[in-house]
Design an enzyme around this catalytic site. Structure first.
Site, mmCIF file in Angstrom:
data_model
loop_
_atom_site.group_PDB
_atom_site.id
_atom_site.type_symbol
_atom_site.label_atom_id
_atom_site.label_comp_id
_atom_site.label_asym_id
_atom_site.label_seq_id
_atom_site.Cartn_x
_atom_site.Cartn_y
_atom_site.Cartn_z
ATOM 1 N N ASP A 120 1.940 -7.218 3.821
ATOM 2 C CA ASP A 120 2.118 -6.026 3.355
ATOM 3 C C ASP A 120 0.626 -5.279 3.004
ATOM 4 O O ASP A 120 -0.408 -6.042 3.019
ATOM 5 C CB ASP A 120 2.539 -6.174 1.751
ATOM 6 C CG ASP A 120 4.123 -6.473 2.033
ATOM 7 O OD1 ASP A 120 4.794 -6.390 3.245
ATOM 8 O OD2 ASP A 120 4.961 -6.285 1.059
ATOM 9 N N HIS A 173 1.650 2.767 -2.592
ATOM 10 C CA HIS A 173 2.189 1.682 -3.292
ATOM 11 C C HIS A 173 2.322 1.770 -4.752
ATOM 12 O O HIS A 173 1.753 1.174 -5.433
ATOM 13 C CB HIS A 173 0.963 0.666 -3.247
ATOM 14 C CG HIS A 173 1.478 -0.839 -3.196
ATOM 15 N ND1 HIS A 173 1.453 -1.470 -4.374
ATOM 16 C CD2 HIS A 173 1.697 -1.571 -2.274
ATOM 17 C CE1 HIS A 173 2.055 -2.486 -4.141
ATOM 18 N NE2 HIS A 173 1.926 -3.009 -3.032
ATOM 19 N N HIS A 210 -0.256 -10.775 2.306
ATOM 20 C CA HIS A 210 -0.890 -9.562 2.393
ATOM 21 C C HIS A 210 -2.113 -9.390 3.255
ATOM 22 O O HIS A 210 -2.622 -10.452 3.425
ATOM 23 C CB HIS A 210 -1.197 -9.142 0.979
ATOM 24 C CG HIS A 210 -0.249 -8.962 -0.048
ATOM 25 N ND1 HIS A 210 0.458 -9.897 -0.654
ATOM 26 C CD2 HIS A 210 0.553 -7.795 -0.410
ATOM 27 C CE1 HIS A 210 1.416 -9.690 -1.302
ATOM 28 N NE2 HIS A 210 1.503 -8.318 -1.065
ATOM 29 N N HIS A 213 5.828 0.730 3.813
ATOM 30 C CA HIS A 213 5.799 0.197 2.702
ATOM 31 C C HIS A 213 5.337 1.383 1.537
ATOM 32 O O HIS A 213 4.447 1.000 0.527
ATOM 33 C CB HIS A 213 4.746 -0.848 2.514
ATOM 34 C CG HIS A 213 4.676 -1.838 1.335
ATOM 35 N ND1 HIS A 213 5.791 -2.283 0.755
ATOM 36 C CD2 HIS A 213 3.269 -2.277 0.756
ATOM 37 C CE1 HIS A 213 5.272 -3.176 -0.202
ATOM 38 N NE2 HIS A 213 4.022 -3.320 -0.416
#
Length: 291
Positions: free
Chosen positions: A114, A169, A259, A165
């Site tokens: 991510d 964020h 990540h 995503h």
């Protein structure tokens, strides 16, 4: 002169009349194929039939000339009336919860990353996946993707799945629906503009979903995917701890969350180099979900 012979003068007159008649007939037929015949000069135009389409005030000379050049509509009907409808990707159903794992795939697992792409860490992850010929999922943030389109293209060229995503964020449940649409829609646009296809999967930041995010994600053609194993690598617990969490959580259908951006991800890069060959030696097949 014999009785059945015709004087030369009379024969010439008949030939000329026949030629003129043929010319007039051909001209009339040619004009009739393009448009209706025009009334004689100075005559009032014939009234349109009752209820006929397009009936209205008489057109001027320019309109009549345009009508002569315009082909009959019936000629175009076979090309348009039977043409197949434009292709549209099927919209997935609105989910009430995200997918947590894959089912019915044997000893297969999904690795997902991510927050990227980040030029400091994403290339190292791509290099390791390429070395072992494995594919993974990258859930990218729009603000990172727009700055690193070459990394997006590298992901796609290696067969990885590029997911959505959000743009910046945020915590999705705290946003208005219009803002959620902007976050997801803008990121999908960047991915589609760069790769030629919009993402088919999305993941909510922090794993925080709500009804609006499921609805908007489905409208954009995406399915929601969460995870089974959280490495918590964003806390930078150490390379060994990340490796242990992945190996302890390994199971058929498991989805591993790591990540490749959002902080110092050097431990995540190093951990992948260690646990990936161990997963393969244990008989796991690293793959991506199909849609």
């Amino acid at each position: 002169m014999k009785k059945d012979q015709m004087p030369n003068g009379r024969r010439a007159v008949l030939r000329l009349a026949a030629a003129l008649g043929a010319t007039a007939t051909v001209g009339y037929l040619a004009a009739d194929r393009l448009t209706a015949p025009e009334p004689p000069t100075g005559a009032a135009p014939a009234p349109a039939p009752q209820g006929a389409p397009g009936a209205g005030p008489a057109a001027g000379p320019q309109a009549a000339q345009a009508a002569r050049l315009r082909p009959s509509s019936y000629r175009l009907q076979p090309m348009t009336a039977y043409a197949p409808p434009a292709f549209r990707r099927a919209v997935p159903p609105v989910r009430q919860r995200p997918f947590l794992s894959m089912s019915g795939v044997g000893r297969s697992m999904v690795l997902s990353f991510d927050d990227g792409p980040d030029p400091r860490y994403t290339p190292g992850i791509l290099e390791t996946l390429r070395r072992y010929e494995c594919r993974a999922m990258f859930f990218v943030c729009g603000e990172m993707a727009v700055e690193n389109p070459d990394l997006l293209r590298e992901m796609a060229a290696d067969g990885h799945v590029v997911g959505n995503h959000s743009w910046s964020h945020p915590l999705i449940p705290k946003l208005r629906p219009s803002r959620i649409r902007d976050e997801l829609g803008s990121t999908s646009e960047v991915v589609e503009r760069t790769l030629g296809a919009a993402p088919l999967w999305y993941r909510a930041p922090y794993g925080a979903w709500n009804r609006h995010s499921f609805e908007i994600g489905a409208e954009l053609g995406m399915e929601p995917l969460a995870w089974t194993v959280d490495t918590l690598d964003w806390k930078e617990p150490g390379t060994g701890t990340i490796v242990r969490r992945v190996l302890d959580g390994a199971a058929p259908g498991a989805v591993v969350l790591s990540h490749d951006a959002g902080g110092d991800r050097s431990q995540s890069v190093a951990a992948l180099r260690r646990y990936l060959p161990e997963l393969l030696d244990a008989g796991y097949h690293i793959t991506v979900p199909r849609r």
